[in-house]
Design a protein around this motif. Structure first.
Motif: not given
Length: 354
Positions: A231-234, A306-307, A311-321
């Protein structure tokens, strides 16, 4: 099945003895022509970046009848003096239609950019299958899941990809400080790591996700990560477009594909290349925005945007990777099959195998 004969790796440096790194196209051709004759005994020749060398190989008499495959990456006229750019582009166009040549690209941005440089050029875009990566990792294609992304533990490790290559040093330190503060102060479950230099591909299986601030318009690294389901977060478009605009002024060594000096045969009118010296503000930003929308970062469906750092911290902990990883692999499967079919058919035809 294609085997590479011989156990020695022949590396030919063709740009090393030139003053200030400059070398004429004729000199490149001449230097390549003096390579080990064993090279010319190969059944097929494959070349990639920089495309100037592919054009030089195409110009050699020794390879006139030899099958040649060129994978374009970056600007075809990158680091080419203006007087030779038209010749390089003309040769690229000739190669793309020659019976014993294959020219492809793996980047949708490159495909769009090539068409602007040479309007009559149509180089097919293929999926970057990264089969060599899965082979090195020792995993089977069928039923493969990325082990890091599939893990259910919240306290996994997240890779920050080449932060030092994207930002100046005095900017990287504050970003790391903010991340460390968030982890320590709020007992954030995930850890962050980075690879300062070369690394073993197996390390990619130990992380749950990767965070990437793109450092150019087309990056093979993101295609590798996507191919193995990491998974890639940009950053979002709203972040990246102003950042590229900023980089054009403060980090001229980044986002270099659209430099006007590499489109010397064409007018920089906003559709062909972005003249970064034309002016600040909305004018240049308006030019850059449509280009960003042609990148793989904008077109790949399952990248997570991520915005902000929060937001990155929230997404990394909530998204189903795990779900993201499986969706990436599902999305890539038809493209991988199409790429395999393309090379199988074209290579067999080139080699005269029926």
């Amino acid at each position: 099945n294609i085997s590479v004969s011989g156990t020695e790796r022949h590396v030919y440096t063709v740009f090393d003895e030139a003053e200030d790194g400059a070398m004429s196209f004729e000199t490149v051709v001449e230097r390549l022509g003096r390579a080990d004759p064993a090279v010319w005994g190969a059944d097929i020749v494959v070349c990639g970046y920089p495309l100037t060398v592919c054009a030089a190989l195409d110009a050699l008499d020794q390879l006139a009848e030899k099958p040649l495959v060129a994978a374009t990456s970056g600007v075809p006229t990158e680091y080419v003096e203006p007087s030779a750019q038209h010749r390089i582009l003309t040769r690229l166009q000739r190669m793309s239609t020659a019976a014993n040549r294959i020219v492809v690209t793996f980047s949708r941005f490159d495909h769009h950019h090539h068409a602007k440089l040479v309007p009559t050029l149509d180089v097919p875009v293929l999926a970057y299958t990264a089969g060599y990566l899965l082979a090195q990792l020792g995993v089977e294609e069928e039923g493969y899941e990325h082990p890091g992304a599939a893990a259910k533990e919240r306290d996994g490790t997240v890779l920050l990809t080449r932060l030092h290559a994207t930002f100046p040093v005095d900017t990287v330190v504050p970003i790391w400080t903010i991340l460390r503060h968030m982890v320590d102060t709020f007992q954030y479950p995930k850890k962050f790591t980075w690879f300062p230099a070369f690394f073993a591909y197996a390390e990619l299986l130990k992380v749950q996700a990767a965070v990437m601030w793109p450092w150019n318009y087309e990056i093979i690294t993101v295609l590798e990560y996507y191919a193995i389901g990491l998974p890639i977060f940009i950053p979002s478009r709203k972040w990246m477009q102003p950042f590229v605009h900023y980089a054009n002024w403060c980090m001229p060594w980044r986002y270099i594909n659209l430099l006007p000096e590499w489109a010397a045969q064409h007018a920089c009118d906003g559709s062909v290349c972005v003249d970064i010296h034309a002016g600040k503000g909305n004018h240049s930003l308006d030019q850059l925005a449509p280009w960003w929308d042609t990148t793989d970062f904008a077109l790949m469906e399952h990248l997570v945007e991520f915005e902000s750092l929060g937001d990155l911290f929230v997404l990394l902990d909530s998204v189903d990777l795990g779900a993201v990883s499986r969706a990436m692999r599902r999305d890539a499967a038809p493209a991988v099959e199409a790429t395999s079919r393309f090379f199988r058919e074209r290579l067999l035809k080139l080699l005269g195998v029926h």
